[in-house]
Design an enzyme around this catalytic site. Structure first.
Site, PDB file in Angstrom:
ATOM      1  N   GLU A  45      -5.671   6.459 -10.667  1.00 16.50           N
ATOM      2  CA  GLU A  45      -4.777   7.633 -10.408  1.00 16.50           C
ATOM      3  C   GLU A  45      -4.818   8.291 -11.684  1.00 16.50           C
ATOM      4  O   GLU A  45      -4.254   7.855 -12.861  1.00 16.50           O
ATOM      5  CB  GLU A  45      -3.379   7.187 -10.042  1.00 16.50           C
ATOM      6  CG  GLU A  45      -2.425   8.479  -9.958  1.00 16.50           C
ATOM      7  CD  GLU A  45      -0.922   8.061  -9.896  1.00 16.50           C
ATOM      8  OE1 GLU A  45      -0.529   6.838  -9.538  1.00 16.50           O
ATOM      9  OE2 GLU A  45      -0.162   9.262 -10.218  1.00 16.50           O
ATOM     10  N   ARG A  49      -1.467  16.104 -15.423  1.00 18.79           N
ATOM     11  CA  ARG A  49      -0.405  16.429 -16.545  1.00 18.79           C
ATOM     12  C   ARG A  49      -1.002  16.955 -17.845  1.00 18.79           C
ATOM     13  O   ARG A  49      -0.366  17.259 -18.669  1.00 18.79           O
ATOM     14  CB  ARG A  49       0.352  15.045 -16.875  1.00 18.79           C
ATOM     15  CG  ARG A  49       1.395  14.552 -15.815  1.00 18.79           C
ATOM     16  CD  ARG A  49       1.830  13.253 -16.343  1.00 18.79           C
ATOM     17  NE  ARG A  49       2.251  12.636 -15.059  1.00 18.79           N
ATOM     18  CZ  ARG A  49       2.849  11.299 -15.192  1.00 18.79           C
ATOM     19  NH1 ARG A  49       3.477  10.880 -16.312  1.00 18.79           N
ATOM     20  NH2 ARG A  49       3.280  10.718 -13.941  1.00 18.79           N
ATOM     21  N   LYS A 133       5.428   5.434  -2.400  1.00 16.92           N
ATOM     22  CA  LYS A 133       5.502   5.321  -3.571  1.00 16.92           C
ATOM     23  C   LYS A 133       7.006   5.228  -3.805  1.00 16.92           C
ATOM     24  O   LYS A 133       7.587   6.014  -3.578  1.00 16.92           O
ATOM     25  CB  LYS A 133       4.859   6.203  -4.417  1.00 16.92           C
ATOM     26  CG  LYS A 133       5.372   6.232  -5.840  1.00 16.92           C
ATOM     27  CD  LYS A 133       4.341   7.004  -6.649  1.00 16.92           C
ATOM     28  CE  LYS A 133       5.067   7.516  -7.933  1.00 16.92           C
ATOM     29  NZ  LYS A 133       4.213   8.487  -8.924  1.00 16.92           N
TER      30      LYS A 133
HETATM   31  C1  3PG Z   1       4.533   7.611 -14.227  1.00 15.15           C
HETATM   32  O1  3PG Z   1       4.926   8.642 -13.468  1.00 15.15           O
HETATM   33  O2  3PG Z   1       4.403   8.118 -15.562  1.00 15.15           O
HETATM   34  C2  3PG Z   1       4.392   6.580 -13.862  1.00 15.15           C
HETATM   35  O3  3PG Z   1       5.711   6.234 -12.946  1.00 15.15           O
HETATM   36  C3  3PG Z   1       4.038   5.287 -14.922  1.00 15.15           C
HETATM   37  O4  3PG Z   1       5.525   4.850 -15.235  1.00 15.15           O
HETATM   38  P1  3PG Z   1       5.322   3.801 -16.375  1.00 15.15           P
HETATM   39  O5  3PG Z   1       5.064   4.403 -17.548  1.00 15.15           O
HETATM   40  O6  3PG Z   1       6.947   3.411 -16.399  1.00 15.15           O
HETATM   41  O7  3PG Z   1       4.539   2.872 -15.926  1.00 15.15           O
END
Ligand code: 3PG
Length: 211
Positions: A45, A49, A133
């Protein structure tokens, strides 16, 4: 069942952990994907961002055919269109607004929508989604929340994401309604910047053996 939902089921069944990836420079994309694949992690994934995200998805799709590349952090239909055009085979969203779900259905784009409340789950089921999710998973109640959701919603399979660590992942994966978990720990920014691909392969190997 809509054909795109079969694709999501396949993605959820492809391994215990989906890495949530932030790529700052497209030059990292292909070696990073290869490092994850070498560690047995095939579903990736790539979050939208960073400015490099879309080009990174395209680069991985072109150069690493064994990867199943998705786009994360989708929040509107324009994001879905950009992800689809770049060759992403599925999308992940932090939330599940009716317009986002409708756009994914209209574009036949396999989506793993984010939910956090029973009302979110009901709205997602109503829109035809039973692979969801849970986000942010730990902050939303973690294991206890997933056990509670299994009562009214036994047909839903979750990919909890957010605040999950290699240690806590095992407990999440033992739940009957958890198909896999998501996490950013496989692709830490410092290892990516150091181009420590062997280190990322090691993290991927550990993650792929979690269940
Ligand atoms: C995110 O949106 O960054 C994910 O949920 C990952 O979260 P994490 O960094 O707590 O694994």
């Amino acid at each position: 069942m809509h054909p795109s939902h079969y694709a999501v089921e396949k993605i959820l069944s492809s391994g215990p952990v989906i890495p949530v990836i932030v790529i700052e420079d497209v030059a990292y994309a292909v070696p990073l994907a290869r490092a994850l694949i070498a560690g047995g992690v095939r579903v990736l994934e790539v979050t939208l961002r960073t400015p490099a995200a879309i080009d990174s998805i395209r680069a991985i799709v072109d150069a690493v055919p064994e990867a199943l590349v998705g786009a994360g952090t989708l929040i509107n239909d324009a994001d879905i269109r950009r992800a689809q055009a770049a060759g992403a085979s599925f999308g992940v969203s932090p939330g599940a607004t009716p317009s986002l779900l409708a756009a994914a259905t209209e574009l036949s784009f396999p989506m793993l929508p984010g939910v956090m409340t029973p009302s979110d789950v009901i709205a997602a089921i109503h829109a035809g989604y039973t692979a969801l999710k849970l986000f942010p998973a730990a902050q939303a109640g973690g294991i206890g929340m997933l056990k509670a959701l299994n009562g009214p919603f036994p047909q839903v399979r979750f990919c909890p994401t957010g605040g999950i660590s290699p240690t806590s992942a095992t407990d999440f994966l033992a739940l009957p309604n958890v198909a896999c978990v998501g996490g950013s720990w496989l692709t830490p920014a410092d290892l990516i910047e150091a181009r420590d691909w062997a280190g990322i392969t090691r993290l991927a190997q550990q993650a792929s053996q979690l269940r």
